[in-house]
Design a protein around this motif. Sequence first.
Motif: not given
Length: 412
Positions: A139-144
């Motif tokens: 639940g913590a994934a980030e995409i730039v």
Amino acid sequence: MLAPPETGPALSTSEHLALVEAVTAHNYHPLPIVVAEAAGSWVTDVEGRRYLDCLAGYSALNFGHGHPVLLKAARRQLERATLTSRAFHNDQLGPFALGLADLAGMDQVLPMNTGAEAVETAIKLARRWGYDVKGVPDGAAEIVVAADNFHGRTTTIVSFSTDEVARRGYGPYTPGFVVVPYGDTAALRSAITPRTVAVLVEPVQGEAGVIVPPPGYLANVRAACTEADVLLVADEIQSGLGRTGSTFACELEGVVPDVYVLGKALGGGILPVSAVVSRRDVLRVFTPGSHGSTFGGNPLASAVGAAVVELLRSGEYQERARALGEHLTSLLELLVGSGLVGFRTRGLWAGVDIDPARMTGREACERLAARGVLAKDTHGSTIRLAPPLVVEREELDWAVAQLAAVLTEETA
């Protein structure tokens, strides 16, 4: 409620426009051209007027309207089987996937339908890879992502759009995206954290006005992703498959992404075909039931997609885009200062900035249409030129001559 039109003579332009105005949602603002037939680089409207197509379906028609090889593949498959769903195998998917993976220098293909579906698939892929392989907390994934991007119009995708027209009114927005300026490597590096699973970027920003990043930008993004163990996801839906003078725009910078997102031209202008193409160690995170599509990889789409791949193998279309793009650049250079304030090209693809004191991009496209050239405006006074890769040099000369004439016309 309107009754359907009676069988008989085709509707006139005004009749068709009135019908569409009445019975379709107004989510587009098209030029008042009603296309009835198309072949090669030209379309013909219901009144018999011909236009040079300098938009090519936002690169979906890289091979022109009605390419005989693609039509032959579609007709042949129409007589055999068009849909099985992925509940069963079909005899076209394997050869298509093998050819596309080979063309991209990758291992595996996940076929979808529209470009937005492919982008959504890539987002899911990056997140799942981040959790299952990189070890990012669930639940913590980030995409730039980059500012001024265009990756589609689904709820998730518009959540990280910076175009307020495309974004407004669709909240609550999906979290997990970090927006940085396009072309700014330092900002991108600063945005990468242990939670980052991917960088999603267009090698050339199409909808923004054919924005070409600074030299070395993509190579720097590749290096940053490698150093941080982050997937580089290249959205080549518009820039890929020959448009920029190479099979993929990333190749012009000597960059190999971890994931290609493809669409538009992959369907040959015949039907929607898209795909996510990557290495086996990345795509293996998808397991049966974790993602799918009823129509993705259907036999008709696979047959057409395989024919598209074959057209690209010789390099003929890539070379045409490169050579004609150089010619287009030389023609546009002559107009700078005479109505153009600047332009950008990458292969046979141009973003042309018209002096806003003269006219808007919409007005320029309307005037071009009156002269038999179809183009599309974006962001105020910018227009995009992206004719099919089958266009002839003389046709390009004529199209730019019409643009020159539009720029010198007296405003009303």
